[in-house]
Design a protein around this motif. Structure first.
Motif, mmCIF file in Angstrom:
data_model
loop_
_atom_site.group_PDB
_atom_site.id
_atom_site.type_symbol
_atom_site.label_atom_id
_atom_site.label_comp_id
_atom_site.label_asym_id
_atom_site.label_seq_id
_atom_site.Cartn_x
_atom_site.Cartn_y
_atom_site.Cartn_z
ATOM 1 N N PRO A 175 0.781 -1.234 0.079
ATOM 2 C CA PRO A 175 -0.122 -0.197 -0.066
ATOM 3 C C PRO A 175 0.802 1.280 -0.009
ATOM 4 O O PRO A 175 0.518 2.112 -0.550
ATOM 5 C CB PRO A 175 -0.954 -0.230 1.250
ATOM 6 C CG PRO A 175 -0.852 -1.525 1.739
ATOM 7 C CD PRO A 175 0.419 -2.052 1.160
ATOM 8 N N ASP A 176 1.929 1.387 0.541
ATOM 9 C CA ASP A 176 2.756 2.497 0.713
ATOM 10 C C ASP A 176 3.223 2.873 -0.508
ATOM 11 O O ASP A 176 3.720 4.090 -0.832
ATOM 12 C CB ASP A 176 4.030 2.171 1.786
ATOM 13 C CG ASP A 176 3.433 2.466 3.441
ATOM 14 O OD1 ASP A 176 2.222 2.772 3.614
ATOM 15 O OD2 ASP A 176 4.157 1.965 4.157
ATOM 16 N N ARG A 205 2.802 -0.754 -10.807
ATOM 17 C CA ARG A 205 2.022 0.291 -10.275
ATOM 18 C C ARG A 205 1.244 1.174 -11.607
ATOM 19 O O ARG A 205 1.619 0.807 -12.569
ATOM 20 C CB ARG A 205 3.247 1.217 -9.620
ATOM 21 C CG ARG A 205 3.787 0.822 -8.441
ATOM 22 C CD ARG A 205 4.504 1.770 -7.760
ATOM 23 N NE ARG A 205 5.747 1.853 -8.514
ATOM 24 C CZ ARG A 205 6.719 2.916 -8.398
ATOM 25 N NH1 ARG A 205 6.660 3.650 -7.473
ATOM 26 N NH2 ARG A 205 7.659 2.880 -9.180
ATOM 27 N N ARG A 206 0.391 2.023 -10.983
ATOM 28 C CA ARG A 206 -0.308 2.589 -12.112
ATOM 29 C C ARG A 206 0.679 3.621 -12.765
ATOM 30 O O ARG A 206 1.558 4.291 -11.978
ATOM 31 C CB ARG A 206 -1.437 3.354 -11.524
ATOM 32 C CG ARG A 206 -2.136 3.970 -12.482
ATOM 33 C CD ARG A 206 -3.575 5.062 -11.945
ATOM 34 N NE ARG A 206 -4.357 4.354 -10.632
ATOM 35 C CZ ARG A 206 -5.033 3.158 -11.156
ATOM 36 N NH1 ARG A 206 -5.295 3.023 -12.484
ATOM 37 N NH2 ARG A 206 -5.845 2.593 -10.183
ATOM 38 N N GLY A 232 4.366 -5.797 8.668
ATOM 39 C CA GLY A 232 5.118 -4.698 8.814
ATOM 40 C C GLY A 232 5.526 -4.074 7.480
ATOM 41 O O GLY A 232 4.810 -3.796 6.446
ATOM 42 N N SER A 233 6.845 -3.946 7.251
ATOM 43 C CA SER A 233 7.532 -3.335 6.058
ATOM 44 C C SER A 233 8.285 -4.546 5.337
ATOM 45 O O SER A 233 8.804 -4.302 4.304
ATOM 46 C CB SER A 233 8.459 -2.248 6.519
ATOM 47 O OG SER A 233 9.467 -2.707 7.172
ATOM 48 N N ARG A 234 8.024 -5.744 5.932
ATOM 49 C CA ARG A 234 8.796 -6.804 5.270
ATOM 50 C C ARG A 234 7.733 -7.899 4.620
ATOM 51 O O ARG A 234 6.838 -8.324 5.021
ATOM 52 C CB ARG A 234 9.405 -7.939 6.503
ATOM 53 C CG ARG A 234 10.583 -6.812 7.149
ATOM 54 C CD ARG A 234 11.322 -8.030 7.998
ATOM 55 N NE ARG A 234 12.594 -7.490 8.482
ATOM 56 C CZ ARG A 234 12.699 -6.445 9.732
ATOM 57 N NH1 ARG A 234 11.554 -6.211 10.428
ATOM 58 N NH2 ARG A 234 13.986 -6.109 10.056
ATOM 59 N N VAL A 235 8.128 -8.227 3.200
ATOM 60 C CA VAL A 235 7.557 -9.214 2.523
ATOM 61 C C VAL A 235 8.274 -10.623 2.988
ATOM 62 O O VAL A 235 9.325 -10.783 2.762
ATOM 63 C CB VAL A 235 7.610 -8.890 1.140
ATOM 64 C CG1 VAL A 235 7.137 -9.960 0.311
ATOM 65 C CG2 VAL A 235 6.930 -7.589 0.681
ATOM 66 N N ILE A 236 7.183 -11.463 3.414
ATOM 67 C CA ILE A 236 7.758 -12.786 3.645
ATOM 68 C C ILE A 236 7.303 -13.848 2.692
ATOM 69 O O ILE A 236 6.209 -13.935 2.440
ATOM 70 C CB ILE A 236 7.185 -13.216 5.144
ATOM 71 C CG1 ILE A 236 7.489 -12.056 6.271
ATOM 72 C CG2 ILE A 236 7.702 -14.463 5.708
ATOM 73 C CD1 ILE A 236 8.955 -11.887 6.479
ATOM 74 N N VAL A 237 8.268 -14.685 2.138
ATOM 75 C CA VAL A 237 7.884 -15.758 1.184
ATOM 76 C C VAL A 237 8.333 -17.022 1.958
ATOM 77 O O VAL A 237 9.391 -17.072 2.510
ATOM 78 C CB VAL A 237 8.533 -15.427 -0.206
ATOM 79 C CG1 VAL A 237 8.357 -16.531 -0.955
ATOM 80 C CG2 VAL A 237 8.230 -14.226 -0.705
ATOM 81 N N VAL A 238 7.509 -18.060 1.792
ATOM 82 C CA VAL A 238 7.670 -19.123 2.370
ATOM 83 C C VAL A 238 7.173 -20.345 1.627
ATOM 84 O O VAL A 238 6.121 -20.244 0.785
ATOM 85 C CB VAL A 238 6.943 -19.324 3.768
ATOM 86 C CG1 VAL A 238 7.135 -20.552 4.687
ATOM 87 C CG2 VAL A 238 7.291 -18.322 4.765
ATOM 88 N N LEU A 261 12.150 -9.601 2.674
ATOM 89 C CA LEU A 261 12.430 -8.399 2.093
ATOM 90 C C LEU A 261 12.020 -7.274 2.638
ATOM 91 O O LEU A 261 10.774 -6.983 2.876
ATOM 92 C CB LEU A 261 12.165 -8.538 0.322
ATOM 93 C CG LEU A 261 12.405 -7.312 -0.445
ATOM 94 C CD1 LEU A 261 13.746 -7.278 -0.774
ATOM 95 C CD2 LEU A 261 11.456 -7.208 -1.672
ATOM 96 N N ASP A 262 12.939 -6.571 3.059
ATOM 97 C CA ASP A 262 12.507 -5.178 3.972
ATOM 98 C C ASP A 262 12.323 -4.067 3.194
ATOM 99 O O ASP A 262 13.283 -3.574 2.635
ATOM 100 C CB ASP A 262 13.834 -4.891 4.922
ATOM 101 C CG ASP A 262 13.332 -3.589 5.868
ATOM 102 O OD1 ASP A 262 12.088 -3.324 5.813
ATOM 103 O OD2 ASP A 262 13.892 -3.696 6.768
ATOM 104 N N THR A 263 10.892 -3.505 2.918
ATOM 105 C CA THR A 263 10.665 -2.599 1.685
ATOM 106 C C THR A 263 10.859 -1.277 2.542
ATOM 107 O O THR A 263 10.609 -0.235 1.817
ATOM 108 C CB THR A 263 9.133 -2.878 1.467
ATOM 109 O OG1 THR A 263 8.275 -2.661 2.431
ATOM 110 C CG2 THR A 263 9.086 -4.187 0.703
ATOM 111 N N SER A 264 11.141 -1.083 3.756
ATOM 112 C CA SER A 264 11.443 0.098 4.299
ATOM 113 C C SER A 264 12.825 0.777 4.006
ATOM 114 O O SER A 264 13.033 1.779 4.076
ATOM 115 C CB SER A 264 11.320 0.013 5.807
ATOM 116 O OG SER A 264 12.278 -0.614 6.338
#
Length: 376
Positions: A175-176, A205-206, A232-238, A261-264
């Motif tokens: 969302p951010d 993205r648009r 939070g700001s992390r994308v977790i893939v499992v 993956l830390d998107t911050s």
């Protein structure tokens, strides 16, 4: 089946605790664009809604077009934050994807949620010449569609296409950043000998009336049929599956792998980090798996069930839950993302796999005696 809604009450404090499943009927409410407002947005969709249980055979699977319609409805629900209190939903249909056969395994999510939100569906696979049990061939696609669920209109098929025909990846809304992260997947090998798991990671993205697709740092290895979520700001893939070797004809193997993956961080510093894999018992790694169910609650990432290729050391007549060469799994685990530590939680009552959405927690917990039960 998929139309049923379930709540999973998970006693997540102690390994081996009993898990209770209670069926709930939807309550009144309407969809945006359907002449009203959603009474309890997104708050009551269950973990394993539509998960395939151990008793379902290939011929019992719903038609691909039906799968896409149901998945589209679930994605719209997941675009909303959980609401406090309230009852459950009354389901309503969104317009069907404008394709005779529909698509399985699409990349999907909400574009520009804070501005002009639209539902994205890209790629996917189907069997236009007949189902696989009638020797129909699988075809991968690279079409892209957008739907504004609040406008009451239909889908827009874009002239822009996905970079390659692909399906069965993982999608996470950011969302951010106003977009959707599309991770991995697979495609038919160009030589026609099997399927190749993909390492690609892309942010969609648009851009005006169209979309921009940005390539990001790829996965350490190709991955398909896994799960992913934002904590939070992390994308977790499992979990998921990857090729056994460089030759796609050799087939796939399941993964015992988790990534973050830390998107911050600044975009130029984005990099995938390895996380530990859960244990089924102290010192014993849990089985690798594909098509599990995942969810997020209270800063933790939850992993439910999944399936693995049959354990050759266990005869079919002694396997707990085996269907057509696949072992369906019951074990469940919770990852403290900040502490990078897994704990085992209560098992599912039966093996479940391949739900059409992530698990969505109810916004409440109940204490029963000395135990705290979280509802999903």
């Amino acid at each position: 089946m998929i139309a049923d809604q379930y709540r999973l009450m998970i006693q997540a404090l102690e390994p081996g605790a009993r898990l209770v499943v209670a069926s709930r009927k939807p309550s009144a409410g309407t969809w945006p664009g359907a002449g009203g407002t959603l009474a309890a947005p997104c708050e009551a969709v269950a973990d394993a809604v539509g998960a395939r249980s151990r008793g379902m055979k290939a011929r019992a699977l719903p038609r691909p077009a039906a799968v896409v319609r149901i998945a589209a409805a679930l994605i719209v629900l997941l675009a909303c934050p959980p609401a406090m209190g309230g009852g459950l939903f009354e389901w309503a249909k969104l317009p069907p994807i404008p394709d005779e056969h529909g698509f399985a395994g699409v990349y999907a999510g909400v574009i520009d949620p804070a501005g002009r939100p639209e539902l994205l569906v890209a790629g996917g696979a189907n069997f236009p010449d007949g189902p696989p049990w009638e020797n129909g061939g699988k075809v991968y696609h690279q079409g892209m569609f957008l739907l504004d669920p609040g406008a009451g209109g239909g889908w827009r098929e874009l002239s822009q296409q996905w970079p390659e025909p692909a399906a069965y990846g993982m999608s996470v809304g950011l969302p951010d950043l106003g977009g959707v992260l599309c991770i991995g997947g697979r495609q038919a090998d160009q030589a026609g000998a099997g399927e190749r798991a993909l390492e690609s990671v892309r942010l969609v993205r648009r851009a005006g009336d169209g979309l921009v697709i940005e390539d990001l740092p790829g996965l350490p290895e190709g991955r398909t049929d896994g799960v992913a979520a934002l904590v939070g700001s992390r994308v977790i893939v499992v979990a998921g599956a990857t090729n056994k070797s460089g030759d796609p004809a050799a087939g796939m193997r399941v993964l015992q792998s988790a990534l973050a993956l830390d998107t911050s961080r600044p975009r130029e510093n984005w990099a995938w980090e390895h996380l530990p894999w859960p244990e089924s018992a102290p010192g014993v790694a849990a089985r690798g798996r594909m098509h599990p169910v995942c969810g997020v609650r209270g800063g933790a990432f939850y992993l439910f069930g999944g399936r693995d290729f049959a354990d050759g050391s266990v005869p079919d007549d002694q396997a707990r839950e085996r269907i057509d060469g696949l072992d369906f799994l019951r074990d469940c685990h919770a990852l403290d993302v900040g502490g990078r530590k897994w704990r085992r939680i209560a098992d599912l009552p039966q093996g479940l796999s391949a739900a059409p959405s992530t698990a969505v927690p109810r916004s409440e917990e109940r204490r029963v005696g000395k135990e705290c039960r979280s509802r999903w």
